[in-house]
Every structure is written in structure tokens, then in C-alpha cells.
Design a protein around this motif. Structure first.
Motif, short mmCIF file in Angstrom:
data_model
loop_
_atom_site.label_atom_id
_atom_site.label_comp_id
_atom_site.label_asym_id
_atom_site.label_seq_id
_atom_site.Cartn_x
_atom_site.Cartn_y
_atom_site.Cartn_z
N LEU A 151 2.73 5.95 -1.72
CA LEU A 151 3.18 6.14 -3.10
C LEU A 151 3.32 7.60 -3.47
O LEU A 151 4.09 7.95 -4.36
N TYR A 152 2.56 8.47 -2.79
CA TYR A 152 2.72 9.90 -3.05
C TYR A 152 4.15 10.37 -2.77
O TYR A 152 4.61 11.35 -3.36
N ASP A 153 4.83 9.70 -1.86
CA ASP A 153 6.21 10.09 -1.52
C ASP A 153 7.16 9.91 -2.70
O ASP A 153 8.26 10.47 -2.70
N MET A 154 6.74 9.15 -3.70
CA MET A 154 7.57 8.89 -4.87
C MET A 154 7.38 9.94 -5.96
O MET A 154 8.03 9.87 -7.00
N LEU A 155 6.47 10.89 -5.72
CA LEU A 155 6.18 11.94 -6.69
C LEU A 155 6.77 13.27 -6.23
O LEU A 155 6.80 13.55 -5.03
N ASP A 156 7.20 14.09 -7.20
CA ASP A 156 7.67 15.43 -6.81
C ASP A 156 6.48 16.36 -6.69
O ASP A 156 5.33 15.99 -6.97
#
Length: 396
Positions: A26-31
Motif C-alpha cells: 500500500l505504500y506504493d500508492m503514496l507519493d
């Protein structure tokens, strides 16, 4: 999964996923800025808040020293999107949902109301001090006799020379005994619900913390009475003209944030439970190896994944002004409902130790009940969504 924790057991080494955000990446969905906020608040929460928060919870006292430690971060200035603000709520709620709720009030409901409905003079007078956390505020809508039926509130303002006279009561007002209040009251002449900035030090304002509550213990929810409180003309928010163009807009904004607190409770349950079950042994083995424990843990983790995706999406939509009142309400209702289930499962998995405050889950269980109810109860939010889905209103 980049980060696994290890526990050396008597029989074998147990490896476990410590961070629920890593499971579906889910971190991949954050800038990058969002990740930085997340990690900065996590560091503060774990190092400055976690060591002492439970003594304040048990005493039902406001954690002044923790709030003072938060001020130098200038966090409100940095969390300028729904997602950044939400990630701050999530990380604080992993330690204590009351701390996160306190932060929601001072970072969202109060400053947003003044930014949206206030005059330029009001913004200059209050906003910087609010965002610096030099003054703390509450948002006063609910009354003893009017909760979900907020459009029927009876606190009144009457026009007098140079301002207004405020009379009435408010109940369950978080931060109600601090520095300022955004107060919603009915104009006795035009019957509209209008917004005002009230300073707690003014004559006629009396705020008393509500005793004996067993959830959100650190939040100073107050019963407030107003008796002939004089509000100068310059403290009337000029753009808060009626219920729809005031209260509803403000609640739509804050309802985007509340599911992030629910996410934090879910994440807090997961992180505390997974550590517990990989350390505790019964019948000669770690209880993490039992089928029922693994089923419950999987349910907790996957509920968090689904909830996070919903909350992130509606937050992105809200930032682009594309999220409707019903969409926001639906997410708040669903995620807060699932948070109750997660908290119950976590408590069950810990057995008797689940009722100890240091193991988090009993706090989560009671706090989840409040998150399920405030900023519009589950039923009201479901009906708001239902009205939008069907085109038919099932409530006033």
C-alpha cells in the motif's frame, strides 16, 4: 514484504509481518511527501506519545506534555491534503484514537470552518495561532436533546447593538474547555443556523468535562452552557449563513478524515495482536500457529487492506472535489462498522490479556464504538448514502 519482525521461540524462530501497509504494498500508492508525513508522525507517536499515553487514558486526563511535544513538528501546516492529514490521523490512532480525535478537531473541523466561512480578519486573527497549536479549539454543534437531528438545534443568537447574545447549551464537545469554539446557533430572527467564533474566556461561557465516559478517555468532551454571551459582530462567520451552507459543508469535510482514524484503530489492533500471538505459547507452541488465530488475523489484515483502499480513494476524490456527500458517508459508515469487528477479533485473540490497556485492544473496542457514532452515526451515514443511491430520502 520488506520488513519482517522475528521472535526467537523455544522451538523455532517465528517471522511475522509487522506493518499492515506492507502486505499489499500500500505504500506504493503514496507519493514521497505522503510517505514522509506518515513516517514523521509514526516516529513522534511511537517515541513521544506511546510511552506515556496510557497513564492519561486511565486517568481520563488531557495529555498536555504530548501535545506540547507535537507543536514543534508544525504538522498542521504540512498536512495540506486529505491524504496527508489522514495518514497523520492513522499513525496517531495506532497509539490512541483519542489523541487522533483531538488532532482531527484542531487540524480539520475548527480551522476548516474558519477558512471556509470566516472573514479575512478572522483568518488573520485565529488561523496561524490554531495551526501553530498556540490555541486549541472545539466545534460546537451537538446539544443534549439534538444529536443526529442537528438541524433542530435550539441554541440561539439574538442581534443586539454591536453583536449578538448567545444562549443555550452544547454537549459532547471535544476540546470544549480549551481556548476557542466554533459555535453553531439559530438566529432568533431569521431562524437560520449560523456560525460564530466564541472565546472560552468570555463572560457567560461555562464548559464542564463530561465524567465517567469509558471511550476516547483523553478527549475533553464537555457540556457547555452559554448564558447571555456577548459575541461581537466581527466574530460572526459571514459565509456560514444556514445549515446547508455551513454545518453540512463542514461535516462533509471532516467525514473524510474520520475513516482514517478508524484505519488507525485497525492497524493498531493488527500490530499489537500479531506481536502478542507470535510471543505467547500454549500447549507447547506459539498460538500464532493455531488455525483459529490465523483465520482471525487474516480477517483483521484483509479488512484493513480493503478499508485503506476505500478511504484512500474517497480522499483522493475529495481532494479533487469529486466526492459526493453520499460517497463520503458510505465509506465512513462501512469502515467504522468494520473497525468494531476488527477490535472485537483482536480482543478475542488475546484472551484475558486483551482487557489490559497496554495491549491496546480493549481501548480499540471502546473507542471504535465512538468512531462508529460520531460525525454522523452509522445509520445516518448509511441513509445519506441510500438517499443518493435511490433518489429517495428516508429521513428528515
Amino acid at each position: 514484504m520488506q520488513r519482517l519482525n522475528q521472535v526467537a521461540g523455544q522451538f523455532k524462530e517465528v517471522k511475522f509481518l509487522a506493518d499492515p501497509l506492507e502486505y499489499l504494498r500500500l505504500y506504493d500508492m503514496l507519493d514521497n511527501e505522503e510517505k514522509e508525513i506518515c513516517l514523521a508522525v509514526r516516529k513522534f507517536a511511537q517515541e513521544k506519545a506511546a510511552p506515556t499515553i496510557n497513564k492519561y487514558v486511565e486517568a481520563a486526563e488531557f495529555p498536555t506534555e504530548i501535545v506540547e511535544a507535537l507543536k514543534p513538528l508544525k504538522l498542521i501546516h504540512k498536512t495540506n491534503t486529505y491524504v496527508k492529514t489522514g495518514l497523520a490521523y492513522l499513525e496517531l490512532a495506532k497509539v490512541d484514537a483519542g489523541l487522533s480525535t483531538f488532532y482531527l478537531l484542531i487540524s480539520s473541523l475548527v480551522p476548516h470552518s474558519i477558512e471556509t466561512f470566516g472573514s479575512e480578519e478572522q483568518k488573520k486573527k485565529y488561523l496561524t495561532r490554531i495551526k501553530d497549536m498556540d490555541i486549541l479549539g472545539g466545534w460546537a454543534l451537538t446539544e443534549k436533546e439534538y444529536g443526529s437531528d442537528a438541524s433542530s438545534i435550539q441554541t440561539t443568537v439574538k442581534k443586539v447593538q454591536g453583536g449578538y447574545l448567545l444562549n443555550g447549551n452544547k454537549r459532547w464537545i471535544g476540546n470544549g474547555n480549551k481556548d476557542i469554539l466554533v459555535v453553531w446557533a439559530r438566529n432568533s430572527e431569521n431562524k437560520n443556523i449560523e456560525g460564530f467564533i466564541v472565546e472560552n474566556k468570555w463572560a457567560g461561557v461555562h464548559a464542564e468535562p463530561i465524567k465517567h465516559k469509558l471511550a476516547l478517555r483523553i478527549v475533553q468532551n464537555c457540556q457547555i452552557t452559554f448564558k447571555d454571551v456577548f459575541i461581537p459582530d466581527e466574530n460572526k462567520m459571514p459565509k456560514a449563513k444556514d445549515f446547508l451552507n455551513g454545518v453540512t459543508q463542514a461535516l462533509q469535510h471532516s467525514r473524510v478524515g474520520v475513516p482514517w482514524i478508524a484505519l488507525g484503530i485497525q492497524a493498531g489492533v493488527y500490530e499489537n495482536v500479531v506481536k502478542f500471538v507470535t510471543r505467547r505459547k500454549q500447549f507447547g507452541k506459539h498460538i500464532a500457529g493455531f488455525q483459529l488465530q490465523q483465520e482471525r488475523l487474516t480477517r483483521i489484515l484483509t479488512t484493513f487492506q480493503a478499508s485503506f483502499l476505500m478511504v484512500l480513494q474517497v480522499s483522493r476524490m475529495a481532494q479533487e472535489k469529486k466526492a459526493s456527500l453520499g460517497q463520503i458517508a458510505a465509506v465512513k459508515a462501512w469502515v467504522s462498522d468494520k473497525t468494531r469487528e476488527v477490535a472485537r477479533l483482536g480482543r478475542e485473540m488475546m484472551g484475558g490479556d486483551g482487557i489490559l490497556v497496554e495491549n491496546y485492544c480493549i481501548k480499540a473496542l471502546t473507542d471504535a464504538e465512538v468512531v462508529y457514532t460520531y460525525e454522523g452515526s452509522y445509520d445516518i451515514n448509511s441513509l445519506i448514502a441510500g438517499r443518493e443511491i435511490t433518489g429517495l430520502a428516508a429521513f428528515k
